[in-house]
Enzyme design. Structure first.
Site, PDB file in Angstrom:
ATOM      1  N   GLY A  98      -2.477   0.664  -3.654  1.00  0.00           N
ATOM      2  CA  GLY A  98      -0.988   0.788  -4.078  1.00  0.00           C
ATOM      3  C   GLY A  98      -1.136  -1.049  -3.609  1.00  0.00           C
ATOM      4  N   ALA A 132       4.239   6.534  -4.563  1.00  0.00           N
ATOM      5  CA  ALA A 132       5.177   6.335  -3.051  1.00  0.00           C
ATOM      6  C   ALA A 132       4.552   7.262  -2.281  1.00  0.00           C
ATOM      7  CB  ALA A 132       6.200   7.284  -4.051  1.00  0.00           C
ATOM      8  N   ARG A 133       4.428   8.127  -2.236  1.00  0.00           N
ATOM      9  CA  ARG A 133       3.370   9.221  -0.948  1.00  0.00           C
ATOM     10  C   ARG A 133       3.482  10.400  -1.908  1.00  0.00           C
ATOM     11  NH1 ARG A 133       2.638   5.497   1.361  1.00  0.00           N
ATOM     12  NH2 ARG A 133       3.462   5.103   3.298  1.00  0.00           N
ATOM     13  N   GLU A 165      -3.837  13.988   0.779  1.00  0.00           N
ATOM     14  CA  GLU A 165      -4.856  13.101   1.121  1.00  0.00           C
ATOM     15  C   GLU A 165      -5.485  13.483   2.375  1.00  0.00           C
ATOM     16  OE1 GLU A 165      -2.369   9.588  -0.307  1.00  0.00           O
ATOM     17  OE2 GLU A 165      -3.241   8.385   0.752  1.00  0.00           O
ATOM     18  N   HIS A 215      -5.291   5.765  -3.446  1.00  0.00           N
ATOM     19  CA  HIS A 215      -4.306   5.049  -2.145  1.00  0.00           C
ATOM     20  C   HIS A 215      -4.428   2.921  -2.226  1.00  0.00           C
ATOM     21  CE1 HIS A 215      -0.903   5.881   0.887  1.00  0.00           C
ATOM     22  NE2 HIS A 215      -1.357   4.102   0.094  1.00  0.00           N
ATOM     23  N   GLY A 233      14.038   0.347  -5.127  1.00  0.00           N
ATOM     24  CA  GLY A 233      14.503  -0.768  -4.010  1.00  0.00           C
ATOM     25  C   GLY A 233      13.525  -1.307  -4.421  1.00  0.00           C
ATOM     26  N   ARG A 234      12.696  -2.148  -3.355  1.00  0.00           N
ATOM     27  CA  ARG A 234      11.855  -3.410  -3.582  1.00  0.00           C
ATOM     28  C   ARG A 234      10.908  -3.250  -4.739  1.00  0.00           C
ATOM     29  NH1 ARG A 234      11.709  -3.501   1.624  1.00  0.00           N
ATOM     30  NH2 ARG A 234      12.641  -5.250   2.810  1.00  0.00           N
ATOM     31  N   ILE A 235       9.937  -2.170  -4.296  1.00  0.00           N
ATOM     32  CA  ILE A 235       9.149  -2.923  -5.502  1.00  0.00           C
ATOM     33  C   ILE A 235       9.044  -1.432  -7.295  1.00  0.00           C
ATOM     34  CG2 ILE A 235       6.367  -0.729  -5.844  1.00  0.00           C
ATOM     35  CD1 ILE A 235       6.445  -0.768  -2.599  1.00  0.00           C
TER      36      ILE A 235
HETATM   37  C1  DGY Z   1       2.019   1.125   2.337  1.00  0.00           C
HETATM   38  O1  DGY Z   1       2.207   0.514   2.887  1.00  0.00           O
HETATM   39  O2  DGY Z   1       3.086   2.014   2.714  1.00  0.00           O
HETATM   40  C2  DGY Z   1       0.966   1.883   1.602  1.00  0.00           C
HETATM   41  O3  DGY Z   1       1.427   2.945   1.152  1.00  0.00           O
HETATM   42  C3  DGY Z   1      -0.407   1.378   1.854  1.00  0.00           C
HETATM   43  O4  DGY Z   1      -0.710   0.802   0.803  1.00  0.00           O
END
Ligand code: DGY
Length: 325
Positions: A293, A243-244, A273, A291, A159-161
């Site tokens: 990101g 990601a997660r 988390e 976390h 995807g985008r990231i």
């Molecule tokens: C998101 O936007 O899903 C990120 O994990 C928050 O930093």
């Protein structure tokens, strides 16, 4: 918007420019003390507000959404990920859900690249070494890491990231980039990025020197990186997760790191988390970030304003740009 302003409960403290604007546009309840809302607190919010400007740590489950009488008509999530919301239950209750894509792409990609370098070049370990007063000076064999430039990066999800990571890796560090995504980008995008598709996640993890995760958290991706796939990785390879947390079986990761079947891991997100497996805390070849990101001033303001735009569109009777349910 005419007449009475919609009541919006903002579940966490937000950057000041966002809070100022929410308060200008809506009858807003802010959270200056930044106290997270638990299930009953969220239920109460859903009974009293027209909208929630919620965040990725608010667990808006089917139970919470079953609250009566439900007043809320839209959940404007502050985050691109929305696995904190039971979207099916929201849909069923007629509650619209929006997220904040795009505005956090570059910062999250930067975070993934930073983690890749930190773990490969032993940055966390080196920092701890200097701060502990243990450094005795430069020497040819001290704290040798692993080169990143020219290596193979495997992206799970495109995807985008992931695409932003691929650009950085290809153009900045001359890396070869492989990926697997069940919904791959168009061939011209793949060609423009200079990346190579693989038929499966297994193929990606097998070949990569660095495996970076960029898939959403869904029932299908839960524990996508499990003991079996960790075993497929090269013993010299590193796992990066921005990601997660629950995309990785954290217990299996600990076992792989303990058995040294992979070289290290760099994590921004965790399965439980904010709890982190205690074993990870003790490992030098693991980088652990809280976390971060999207955690830049610029992006967090942009995320807030994007959530606000979604709310404004909704209450103006238009389709919010980032509607996901
Ligand atoms: C998101 O936007 O899903 C990120 O994990 C928050 O930093």
């Amino acid at each position: 918007m005419s007449g009475k302003r919609p009541r919006v409960i903002v579940t966490r403290r937000l950057p000041a420019p966002v809070e100022e604007q929410v308060a200008r546009e809506f009858d807003a309840q802010l959270n200056p003390e930044d106290r997270p809302l638990d299930g009953p607190g969220l239920g109460q919010a859903l009974r009293t507000a027209d909208a929630l400007l919620c965040t990725v740590t608010d667990r808006i489950t089917a139970d919470v959404l079953a609250t009566e009488p439900l007043k809320t008509r839209i959940l404007a999530n502050f985050g691109v990920g929305f696995n904190n919301i039971d979207v099916a239950a929201a849909k069923q209750r007629g509650v619209v859900v929006t997220n904040t894509p795009e505005v956090l792409t570059d910062d999250t990609a930067d975070d993934a690249v930073m983690l890749m370098f930190m773990v490969a070049r032993r940055a966390g370990e080196g920092e701890r070494h200097v701060r502990a007063g243990a450094w005795t000076g430069w020497r040819p064999t001290h704290m040798l890491g692993t080169r990143v430039s020219g290596k193979t990066l495997g992206l799970v999800g495109m995807g985008r990231i992931a695409r932003a990571v691929a650009r950085r890796a290809r153009q900045g560090f001359g890396m070869r980039v492989l990926f697997h995504d069940p919904y791959p980008p168009a061939p011209e995008v793949v060609a423009e990025l200079g990346v190579e598709a693989r038929a499966s996640v297994d193929d990606v993890v097998r070949e990569a020197d660095f495996v970076s995760l960029h898939c959403p958290a869904t029932p299908e991706t839960r524990h996508l990186i499990d003991a079996r796939r960790l075993k497929l990785m090269k013993p010299t390879a590193f796992l990066i997760n921005t990601a997660r947390g629950d995309v990785v079986d954290e217990q299996a990761l600990v076992a792989a790191l303990e058995a040294r079947t992979i070289a290290g891991a760099a994590l921004d997100v965790y399965e439980r988390e904010p709890a982190v497996s205690p074993a990870l805390l003790a490992m030098e070849n693991v980088v652990l970030l809280p976390h971060l990101g999207s955690a830049t001033q610029e992006t967090r303001v942009a995320m807030g304003l994007r959530a606000l735009d979604n709310l404004k569109a909704f209450f103006a009777g238009a389709q919010p740009r980032d509607r996901v349910a």
